[in-house]
Design an enzyme around this catalytic site. Sequence first.
Site, PDB file in Angstrom:
ATOM      1  N   ASP A   8       0.863  -1.283   0.058  1.00 46.85           N
ATOM      2  CA  ASP A   8       0.051  -0.124   0.027  1.00 46.85           C
ATOM      3  C   ASP A   8       0.873   1.159  -0.069  1.00 46.85           C
ATOM      4  OD1 ASP A   8      -2.249   1.884   0.704  1.00 46.85           O
ATOM      5  OD2 ASP A   8      -3.321  -0.035   0.886  1.00 46.85           O
ATOM      6  N   SER A  14      -6.514   3.999  -2.164  1.00 45.30           N
ATOM      7  CA  SER A  14      -6.881   2.671  -1.999  1.00 45.30           C
ATOM      8  C   SER A  14      -8.131   2.167  -2.581  1.00 45.30           C
ATOM      9  CB  SER A  14      -6.740   2.375  -0.378  1.00 45.30           C
ATOM     10  OG  SER A  14      -5.631   2.358   0.069  1.00 45.30           O
ATOM     11  N   ASP A  39      -4.767  13.907   2.952  1.00 46.84           N
ATOM     12  CA  ASP A  39      -5.011  13.914   1.410  1.00 46.84           C
ATOM     13  C   ASP A  39      -4.603  15.457   0.937  1.00 46.84           C
ATOM     14  OD1 ASP A  39      -6.093  11.467   1.622  1.00 46.84           O
ATOM     15  OD2 ASP A  39      -7.962  12.119   1.863  1.00 46.84           O
ATOM     16  N   ARG A  94     -10.168  14.227  11.036  1.00 47.10           N
ATOM     17  CA  ARG A  94     -10.594  13.001  10.680  1.00 47.10           C
ATOM     18  C   ARG A  94     -10.025  11.460  11.164  1.00 47.10           C
ATOM     19  NH1 ARG A  94      -7.907  11.925   4.875  1.00 47.10           N
ATOM     20  NH2 ARG A  94      -8.228   9.828   5.388  1.00 47.10           N
ATOM     21  N   ARG A 139     -16.359   8.180  -0.823  1.00 42.93           N
ATOM     22  CA  ARG A 139     -15.690   7.144  -0.386  1.00 42.93           C
ATOM     23  C   ARG A 139     -16.324   6.237   0.754  1.00 42.93           C
ATOM     24  NH1 ARG A 139      -9.363   5.836  -0.170  1.00 42.93           N
ATOM     25  NH2 ARG A 139      -9.301   4.437   1.551  1.00 42.93           N
ATOM     26  N   LYS A 167      -6.485  -2.293   6.768  1.00 41.87           N
ATOM     27  CA  LYS A 167      -6.272  -2.313   5.174  1.00 41.87           C
ATOM     28  C   LYS A 167      -7.185  -3.591   5.000  1.00 41.87           C
ATOM     29  CE  LYS A 167      -3.513   1.041   4.253  1.00 41.87           C
ATOM     30  NZ  LYS A 167      -4.044   2.264   3.207  1.00 41.87           N
ATOM     31  N   ASP A 185       2.120   3.151   3.300  1.00 47.14           N
ATOM     32  CA  ASP A 185       0.987   3.966   3.293  1.00 47.14           C
ATOM     33  C   ASP A 185       0.736   4.764   4.445  1.00 47.14           C
ATOM     34  OD1 ASP A 185      -1.227   5.352   1.773  1.00 47.14           O
ATOM     35  OD2 ASP A 185      -2.252   4.268   3.207  1.00 47.14           O
ATOM     36  N   HIS A 233       1.630   8.443   5.630  1.00 45.65           N
ATOM     37  CA  HIS A 233       0.580   9.346   5.895  1.00 45.65           C
ATOM     38  C   HIS A 233       0.769  10.110   7.369  1.00 45.65           C
ATOM     39  CE1 HIS A 233      -2.479   8.893   2.991  1.00 45.65           C
ATOM     40  NE2 HIS A 233      -2.592   7.545   3.441  1.00 45.65           N
ATOM     41  N   ASP A 259      -1.016  -0.099  -4.764  1.00 48.70           N
ATOM     42  CA  ASP A 259      -2.106   0.485  -5.188  1.00 48.70           C
ATOM     43  C   ASP A 259      -2.258   1.933  -5.641  1.00 48.70           C
ATOM     44  OD1 ASP A 259      -1.760   1.193  -2.476  1.00 48.70           O
ATOM     45  OD2 ASP A 259      -3.799   1.241  -1.980  1.00 48.70           O
ATOM     46  N   HIS A 260      -1.045   2.531  -5.102  1.00 47.89           N
ATOM     47  CA  HIS A 260      -1.001   3.939  -5.445  1.00 47.89           C
ATOM     48  C   HIS A 260       0.414   4.518  -4.867  1.00 47.89           C
ATOM     49  CE1 HIS A 260      -1.899   4.685  -1.529  1.00 47.89           C
ATOM     50  NE2 HIS A 260      -3.115   3.992  -1.575  1.00 47.89           N
ATOM     51  N   HIS A 276      -1.013  10.839  -0.736  1.00 47.79           N
ATOM     52  CA  HIS A 276      -0.487   9.938  -1.921  1.00 47.79           C
ATOM     53  C   HIS A 276      -0.157  11.059  -2.861  1.00 47.79           C
ATOM     54  CE1 HIS A 276      -4.223   7.003  -0.546  1.00 47.79           C
ATOM     55  NE2 HIS A 276      -3.010   7.049   0.428  1.00 47.79           N
TER      56      HIS A 276
HETATM   57  O1  2PG Z   1      -6.172   6.621   4.913  1.00 40.21           O
HETATM   58  C1  2PG Z   1      -6.985   6.944   3.955  1.00 40.21           C
HETATM   59  O2  2PG Z   1      -8.189   6.691   4.158  1.00 40.21           O
HETATM   60  C2  2PG Z   1      -6.697   7.048   2.504  1.00 40.21           C
HETATM   61  C3  2PG Z   1      -6.268   8.582   2.623  1.00 40.21           C
HETATM   62  O3  2PG Z   1      -7.019   9.575   2.875  1.00 40.21           O
HETATM   63  O4  2PG Z   1      -5.642   6.375   2.258  1.00 40.21           O
HETATM   64  P1  2PG Z   1      -5.698   4.834   1.437  1.00 40.21           P
HETATM   65  O5  2PG Z   1      -6.347   5.375   0.362  1.00 40.21           O
HETATM   66  O6  2PG Z   1      -4.422   4.307   1.353  1.00 40.21           O
HETATM   67  O7  2PG Z   1      -6.591   4.214   2.454  1.00 40.21           O
HETATM   68 MN    MN Z   2      -3.793   2.899  -0.250  1.00 41.02          MN
HETATM   69 MN    MN Z   3      -3.370   6.086   1.947  1.00 39.16          MN
END
Ligand code: 2PG
Ligand code: MN
Ligand code: MN
Length: 559
Positions: free
Chosen positions: A28, A81, A171, A206, A286, A361, A430, A434, A471-472, A501
């Site tokens: 990730d 993700s 983000d 968040r 999302r 994850k 990942d 972050h 994934d990114h 990301h």
């Molecule tokens: O933590 C999350 O929600 C996102 C970033 O906003 O990361 P990921 O897409 O890798 O889950």
């Molecule tokens: Mn991801």
């Molecule tokens: Mn992420």
Amino acid sequence: MGSSGDAWKLKDHPKLPKGKTVAVIVLDGWGEAKPNEYNAISVAETPVMDSLKQGAPEHWRLIKAHGNAVGLPTEDDMGNSEVGHNALGAGRIFAQGAKLVDLALASGKIYDGEGFKYVQECFEKGTLHLIGLVSDGGVHSRLDQLLLLLKGAAERGAKRIRVHALTDGRDVLDGSSVGFMETLENDLAKLREQGVDARVASGGGRMYVTMDRYENDWDVVKRGWDAQVLGEAPHHFKDPVEAIKKLRQEPNTSDQYLAPFVIVDDNGKPVGPILDGDAVVTFNFRADRMVMLAKALEYEDFDKFDRVRVPKIHYAGMLQYDGELKLPNKYLVSPPEIDRTSGEYLVRNGVRTFACSETVKFGHVTFFWNGNRSGYFDEKLEEYVEIPSDSGITFNVKPKMKALEIAERTRDAILSHKFDQVRVNIPNSDMVGHTGDIKATIEACKAADDGVKMILEAIEQVGGIFLVTADHGNAEDMVKRNKKGEPLLDKNGNIQILTSHTLEPVPIAIGGPGLLPGVRFRTDLPTGGLANVAATFMNLHGFEAPSDYEPTLIEVVDN
Ligand SMILES: O=C(O)[C@@H](CO)OP(=O)(O)O
Ligand SMILES: [Mn+2]
Ligand SMILES: [Mn+2]
């Protein structure tokens, strides 16, 4: 596709055999960028991933993981993700939530649907509450969409509106929440001039308030519930911009982890608890980080925390977040219909499947992978293993996370010979990326590489095949850059840390003793992306992919 079993039958691959154990490993947030001091992956000791790269171009290449390649509105949209795992699992590119909401707002169709009509029923007597992430990150939500929705709702009769704002900094740059809140406040002020009683009612970061996922830590959702529904929070302010500025001065905080606050009137009374007869819209498109709140808002039977008071509301999500649970029941925009995923095809063709990650994850390699659908296709053929994540910490304090445990369980699954596909997400680059902590991210990348090593060794032992990808991007670039690519400094001369990301491509590598010598990456798909991966591993399982899947990345040449 019809409903008969035959419709699911995959054609045999003309050259590739069945019966090999295939490990599909997703790192990730592991992109590819030029080596430099802010590229945590290049700085980290990653011998396994480095050695795979030596296999280029036959067995290692780059693929696209952002923008149109994963169904996002523009090429400036970084990957994430949700869209990444959707594309990996579905083998096709679906217009994703961000884009579908854009279209529904632009055409006005969002206001004609059942979901909006349902919330609209409360406009006469109740308050419209909008809960979500306030930034232009475009991963979970977008501020411009919120502003359009505010305007549209006011034009359609909402007289009293309350926004429950979650600050980002994940983000988007840390500290940018002040500017986003100012923009929102400006628009709310315009609505007030037009006679709509529109205000921010509560807020919080968040990662500390509301946006937990996969039931890792219900306390996060409870803190949000208390502020949003009950109007209770440790901090009271009259002005939301001031709230953010003040709370950011607390020690060890950031936009992501801002403490919860409520906005109060001159008498100290919260301006916007959620009450009987109100309407609520969660405006994130999302799914993963909205599902828990959606359950708290919608379920009658609910025992995850004491809700104290459960208001009778009309609730709609921006999208339906879980198609299988039908959660929430009402929504403003229909989600992408991600059907006929590779996971379902393979299981229906007898491929025994194991999927594993740690909690934070876990849904990526199950829920997102299977087209935003929780649960098994066939319990007899599948096993999904969730390693519990640590909760209540920022992952820079434990950069190894559960990489070792994930790798061990996966190794055991491979050696058990009970599975044909083992699929994992290794989260470290990942989740630690972050946090913006470069040193910890370097350790995280090493831990991920160690995890890959253990899985590849097991594949070696059973004569299997591996496919490693990501994934990114994230950890490969930890600094905000100008158009020329130079690191940007803040007003104190410090580099601006990038917690988000990136737009970078990701590597994909194949190998293992079970891979036929003639298998190699094609050279005629230079723009291949994540959606091309499903057909690729279907081939490695000995099947041809369905004809409407994005083409496979591999070919078999006769040696
Ligand atoms: O933590 C999350 O929600 C996102 C970033 O906003 O990361 P990921 O897409 O890798 O889950
Ligand atoms: Mn991801
Ligand atoms: Mn992420």
